[in-house]
Design a protein around this motif. Structure first.
Motif, mmCIF file in Angstrom:
data_model
loop_
_atom_site.group_PDB
_atom_site.id
_atom_site.type_symbol
_atom_site.label_atom_id
_atom_site.label_comp_id
_atom_site.label_asym_id
_atom_site.label_seq_id
_atom_site.Cartn_x
_atom_site.Cartn_y
_atom_site.Cartn_z
ATOM 1 N N PHE A 33 0.846 -1.193 0.000
ATOM 2 C CA PHE A 33 0.000 0.000 0.000
ATOM 3 C C PHE A 33 0.883 1.245 0.000
ATOM 4 C CE2 PHE A 33 -2.036 3.313 2.638
ATOM 5 C CZ PHE A 33 -3.124 3.611 1.822
ATOM 6 N N LEU A 34 0.584 2.197 -0.886
ATOM 7 C CA LEU A 34 1.368 3.421 -0.995
ATOM 8 C C LEU A 34 0.617 4.657 -0.514
ATOM 9 C CD1 LEU A 34 2.900 2.816 -4.547
ATOM 10 C CD2 LEU A 34 4.008 2.415 -2.336
ATOM 11 N N MET B 252 2.746 -9.700 4.474
ATOM 12 C CA MET B 252 1.755 -9.096 3.578
ATOM 13 C C MET B 252 0.989 -10.210 2.881
ATOM 14 S SD MET B 252 2.350 -6.296 0.539
ATOM 15 C CE MET B 252 3.186 -5.225 1.707
ATOM 16 N N ALA B 253 -0.337 -10.107 2.919
ATOM 17 C CA ALA B 253 -1.169 -11.168 2.341
ATOM 18 C C ALA B 253 -2.388 -10.572 1.667
ATOM 19 C CB ALA B 253 -1.596 -12.161 3.421
ATOM 20 N N THR B 254 -2.824 -11.224 0.603
ATOM 21 C CA THR B 254 -4.022 -10.846 -0.129
ATOM 22 C C THR B 254 -5.061 -11.947 0.030
ATOM 23 O OG1 THR B 254 -2.701 -9.627 -1.741
ATOM 24 C CG2 THR B 254 -4.948 -10.182 -2.378
ATOM 25 N N SER B 255 -6.302 -11.564 0.261
ATOM 26 C CA SER B 255 -7.366 -12.539 0.491
ATOM 27 C C SER B 255 -7.778 -13.208 -0.810
ATOM 28 C CB SER B 255 -8.585 -11.862 1.118
ATOM 29 O OG SER B 255 -9.215 -10.999 0.175
ATOM 30 N N GLU B 256 -8.603 -14.240 -0.697
ATOM 31 C CA GLU B 256 -9.117 -14.924 -1.882
ATOM 32 C C GLU B 256 -9.991 -13.990 -2.716
ATOM 33 O OE1 GLU B 256 -11.085 -18.441 -0.598
ATOM 34 O OE2 GLU B 256 -9.237 -19.489 -0.074
ATOM 35 N N THR C 179 -6.215 -6.590 0.202
ATOM 36 C CA THR C 179 -5.080 -6.618 1.119
ATOM 37 C C THR C 179 -5.585 -6.826 2.542
ATOM 38 O OG1 THR C 179 -3.795 -5.162 -0.309
ATOM 39 C CG2 THR C 179 -3.077 -5.356 1.987
ATOM 40 N N MET C 180 -5.054 -7.816 3.234
ATOM 41 C CA MET C 180 -5.531 -8.150 4.576
ATOM 42 C C MET C 180 -4.615 -7.573 5.653
ATOM 43 S SD MET C 180 -6.913 -12.072 4.188
ATOM 44 C CE MET C 180 -5.311 -12.800 3.832
ATOM 45 N N ASP D 74 -9.671 -10.059 6.083
ATOM 46 C CA ASP D 74 -10.047 -9.215 4.957
ATOM 47 C C ASP D 74 -10.948 -8.094 5.466
ATOM 48 O OD1 ASP D 74 -11.321 -8.066 2.704
ATOM 49 O OD2 ASP D 74 -11.087 -9.911 1.551
ATOM 50 N N PRO D 75 -10.532 -6.813 5.343
ATOM 51 C CA PRO D 75 -11.355 -5.714 5.867
ATOM 52 C C PRO D 75 -12.650 -5.510 5.101
ATOM 53 C CG PRO D 75 -9.511 -4.850 4.623
ATOM 54 C CD PRO D 75 -9.291 -6.324 4.719
ATOM 55 N N GLU D 76 -12.713 -6.010 3.855
ATOM 56 C CA GLU D 76 -13.910 -5.819 3.039
ATOM 57 C C GLU D 76 -14.963 -6.887 3.327
ATOM 58 O OE1 GLU D 76 -14.361 -3.222 1.074
ATOM 59 O OE2 GLU D 76 -12.369 -2.417 1.508
#
Length: 214
Positions: free
Chosen positions: A16-17, A180-184, A188-189, A199-201
């Motif tokens: 994340f930037l 750093m991990a990305t959900s299914e 970005t988690m 997962d925040p979403e």
């Protein structure tokens, strides 16, 4: 004339930037859900917008106008340009490395080593995190799929030069593991404890071997 400032921070793919409300996307970045993320491994650069020449016109009325994209600084990620005579850095036993998971197997995770210490590697080296090297306790209960997923960025220690094809890595310390991990679902988690990312979403949690601090 636009001015460019090179940040000392290093970005890794998926990092994340900042929000699009504060930055314009530049080379080496992409937008997801109104946020900017790095698309590659390199140095973060921020370019300030060019200022209009001459004195600003005086306004008699104060109007709150939203910032237009042209007035926002541009953030980009540039690959490090190494000199031709620069000696290539090779991972050694005891080094802490950052790597990206590229493949999951029942007994090991295959990773690409990207950074060794503070140095971005000129070439990606393959590493293996074997099931017995994931954590220090309850090794017989470790499942690779519950510890790592393809695309995860992992902090690990080089424990052996392994064979000719791969380094052997370990995450069997609290400060080592997934950073750093990305959900299914592609989001970005964030870590919630030593063995879960969320997962925040969607609000769903996924198992990982999480690096401390979480």
């Amino acid at each position: 004339m636009a001015s460019t400032s090179s940040s000392s921070s290093m970005a890794i793919p998926g990092q994340f930037l900042g929000p699009t409300s504060k930055f314009q996307p530049g080379p080496g970045t992409h937008i997801h859900e109104s946020n900017l993320f790095s698309s590659l491994l390199g140095v973060v650069n921020i370019t300030q917008p060019a200022k209009a020449p001459g004195p600003a016109k005086r306004l008699n009325k104060i109007i709150n106008t939203p910032t237009t994209p042209a007035e926002l600084p541009t953030i980009s990620v540039l690959r490090s340009a190494g000199s031709s005579d620069k000696r290539e850095v090779l991972p050694e036993v005891g080094n802490i490395v950052l790597c990206r998971v590229i493949r999951i197997m029942p007994r090991q995770a295959v990773v690409a080593i990207l950074i060794c210490g503070e140095t971005v590697l000129e070439a990606e080296w393959q590493g293996l995190i074997r099931v017995q090297d994931v954590r220090a306790t309850e090794k017989d209960r470790v499942k690779i799929y519950d510890s790592f997923r393809p695309g995860d960025v992992v902090r690990a220690e080089v424990i052996s030069l392994g064979d000719q094809a791969s380094y052997y890595l370990s995450t069997a310390r609290n400060e080592l593991g997934v950073i750093m991990a990305t959900s299914e679902a592609g989001n970005t988690m964030y870590p919630v404890n030593w063995k879960e990312y969320k997962d925040p979403e969607t609000g769903l949690s996924e198992p990982r071997k999480v690096a401390k601090p979480y």
